[in-house]
Design a protein around this motif. Sequence first.
Motif, PDB file in Angstrom:
ATOM      1  N   HIS A 155      10.328 -21.211  -8.247  1.00  0.00           N
ATOM      2  CA  HIS A 155      10.796 -20.181  -9.170  1.00  0.00           C
ATOM      3  C   HIS A 155       9.653 -19.247  -9.557  1.00  0.00           C
ATOM      4  N   ALA A 156       8.434 -19.749  -9.475  1.00  0.00           N
ATOM      5  CA  ALA A 156       7.292 -18.919  -9.853  1.00  0.00           C
ATOM      6  C   ALA A 156       7.087 -17.784  -8.862  1.00  0.00           C
ATOM      7  N   THR A 157       7.436 -18.002  -7.590  1.00  0.00           N
ATOM      8  CA  THR A 157       7.199 -16.955  -6.600  1.00  0.00           C
ATOM      9  C   THR A 157       8.073 -15.732  -6.839  1.00  0.00           C
ATOM     10  N   VAL A 158       9.219 -15.924  -7.469  1.00  0.00           N
ATOM     11  CA  VAL A 158      10.090 -14.788  -7.784  1.00  0.00           C
ATOM     12  C   VAL A 158       9.376 -13.834  -8.736  1.00  0.00           C
ATOM     13  N   HIS A 159       8.600 -14.378  -9.654  1.00  0.00           N
ATOM     14  CA  HIS A 159       7.875 -13.563 -10.618  1.00  0.00           C
ATOM     15  C   HIS A 159       6.482 -13.201 -10.130  1.00  0.00           C
ATOM     16  N   LEU A 160       5.891 -14.059  -9.333  1.00  0.00           N
ATOM     17  CA  LEU A 160       4.515 -13.850  -8.896  1.00  0.00           C
ATOM     18  C   LEU A 160       4.397 -12.757  -7.843  1.00  0.00           C
ATOM     19  N   ARG A 161       5.361 -12.661  -6.939  1.00  0.00           N
ATOM     20  CA  ARG A 161       5.298 -11.679  -5.854  1.00  0.00           C
ATOM     21  C   ARG A 161       5.203 -10.243  -6.366  1.00  0.00           C
ATOM     22  N   PRO A 162       6.070  -9.810  -7.297  1.00  0.00           N
ATOM     23  CA  PRO A 162       5.926  -8.421  -7.795  1.00  0.00           C
ATOM     24  C   PRO A 162       4.626  -8.189  -8.553  1.00  0.00           C
ATOM     25  N   VAL A 163       4.165  -9.193  -9.267  1.00  0.00           N
ATOM     26  CA  VAL A 163       2.910  -9.045 -10.012  1.00  0.00           C
ATOM     27  C   VAL A 163       1.743  -8.883  -9.048  1.00  0.00           C
ATOM     28  N   LEU A 164       1.687  -9.708  -8.008  1.00  0.00           N
ATOM     29  CA  LEU A 164       0.611  -9.594  -7.030  1.00  0.00           C
ATOM     30  C   LEU A 164       0.687  -8.289  -6.253  1.00  0.00           C
ATOM     31  N   THR A 165       1.901  -7.876  -5.891  1.00  0.00           N
ATOM     32  CA  THR A 165       2.064  -6.621  -5.162  1.00  0.00           C
ATOM     33  C   THR A 165       1.581  -5.450  -6.006  1.00  0.00           C
ATOM     34  N   ASP A 166       1.916  -5.446  -7.284  1.00  0.00           N
ATOM     35  CA  ASP A 166       1.475  -4.378  -8.184  1.00  0.00           C
ATOM     36  C   ASP A 166      -0.042  -4.398  -8.353  1.00  0.00           C
ATOM     37  N   TRP A 167      -0.607  -5.590  -8.528  1.00  0.00           N
ATOM     38  CA  TRP A 167      -2.039  -5.722  -8.724  1.00  0.00           C
ATOM     39  C   TRP A 167      -2.808  -5.272  -7.494  1.00  0.00           C
ATOM     40  N   LEU A 168      -2.362  -5.715  -6.313  1.00  0.00           N
ATOM     41  CA  LEU A 168      -3.032  -5.312  -5.081  1.00  0.00           C
ATOM     42  C   LEU A 168      -2.869  -3.816  -4.822  1.00  0.00           C
ATOM     43  N   GLY A 169      -1.703  -3.287  -5.160  1.00  0.00           N
ATOM     44  CA  GLY A 169      -1.473  -1.859  -4.974  1.00  0.00           C
ATOM     45  C   GLY A 169      -2.395  -0.995  -5.810  1.00  0.00           C
ATOM     46  N   ARG A 170      -2.729  -1.468  -6.999  1.00  0.00           N
ATOM     47  CA  ARG A 170      -3.659  -0.723  -7.846  1.00  0.00           C
ATOM     48  C   ARG A 170      -5.111  -0.952  -7.438  1.00  0.00           C
ATOM     49  N   ALA A 171      -5.411  -2.150  -6.931  1.00  0.00           N
ATOM     50  CA  ALA A 171      -6.790  -2.479  -6.556  1.00  0.00           C
ATOM     51  C   ALA A 171      -7.203  -1.803  -5.247  1.00  0.00           C
ATOM     52  N   VAL A 172      -6.289  -1.776  -4.278  1.00  0.00           N
ATOM     53  CA  VAL A 172      -6.584  -1.184  -2.969  1.00  0.00           C
ATOM     54  C   VAL A 172      -5.558  -0.103  -2.707  1.00  0.00           C
ATOM     55  N   GLN A 173      -6.010   1.131  -2.731  1.00  0.00           N
ATOM     56  CA  GLN A 173      -5.110   2.259  -2.530  1.00  0.00           C
ATOM     57  C   GLN A 173      -4.863   2.468  -1.036  1.00  0.00           C
ATOM     58  N   LEU A 174      -3.624   2.312  -0.620  1.00  0.00           N
ATOM     59  CA  LEU A 174      -3.241   2.578   0.761  1.00  0.00           C
ATOM     60  C   LEU A 174      -2.594   3.956   0.830  1.00  0.00           C
ATOM     61  N   PRO A 175      -2.765   4.652   1.954  1.00  0.00           N
ATOM     62  CA  PRO A 175      -2.169   5.994   2.063  1.00  0.00           C
ATOM     63  C   PRO A 175      -0.647   5.925   2.129  1.00  0.00           C
ATOM     64  N   ARG A 176       0.012   6.905   1.514  1.00  0.00           N
ATOM     65  CA  ARG A 176       1.473   6.998   1.528  1.00  0.00           C
ATOM     66  C   ARG A 176       1.886   8.024   2.565  1.00  0.00           C
ATOM     67  N   ARG A 177       1.737   7.682   3.833  1.00  0.00           N
ATOM     68  CA  ARG A 177       2.050   8.627   4.884  1.00  0.00           C
ATOM     69  C   ARG A 177       3.434   8.438   5.468  1.00  0.00           C
ATOM     70  N   ARG A 178       3.995   7.301   5.315  1.00  0.00           N
ATOM     71  CA  ARG A 178       5.249   7.018   6.001  1.00  0.00           C
ATOM     72  C   ARG A 178       6.354   6.677   5.017  1.00  0.00           C
ATOM     73  N   ARG A 179       7.578   6.987   5.423  1.00  0.00           N
ATOM     74  CA  ARG A 179       8.726   6.694   4.558  1.00  0.00           C
ATOM     75  C   ARG A 179       9.049   5.206   4.539  1.00  0.00           C
ATOM     76  N   ARG A 180       9.032   4.590   5.706  1.00  0.00           N
ATOM     77  CA  ARG A 180       9.473   3.205   5.812  1.00  0.00           C
ATOM     78  C   ARG A 180       8.356   2.203   5.530  1.00  0.00           C
ATOM     79  N   CYS A 181       7.156   2.554   5.859  1.00  0.00           N
ATOM     80  CA  CYS A 181       6.020   1.647   5.710  1.00  0.00           C
ATOM     81  C   CYS A 181       5.195   2.062   4.486  1.00  0.00           C
TER      82      CYS A 181
END
Length: 78
Positions: free
Chosen positions: A14-40
């Motif tokens: 049950h923790a992974t349901v809450h942990l996945r969005p938190v980690l995705t948000d944290w990694l997204g702020r820590a490492v900026q990836l380019p937003r070049r594609r619609r699907r990826c």
Amino acid sequence: MRPKTQSIRPTRGHATVHLRPVLTDWLGRAVQLPRRRRRCTPEVVWQVILFAAAFARSVATACAAIAQAPSGQAIWDC
């Protein structure tokens, strides 16, 4: 010697349901990836990488397991 009782119950995570969005948000702020594609998008890239890391799988296998994920090569290109 291992104890007979476990503090973590062997049920579906049950923790992974809450942990996945938190980690995705944290990694997204820590490492900026380019937003070049619609699907990826960076969010999809982080979801695939977290899935691959959590289950010790390759990026291509994680892409095949996640519904509507781009190919493994698209993740690597991003």
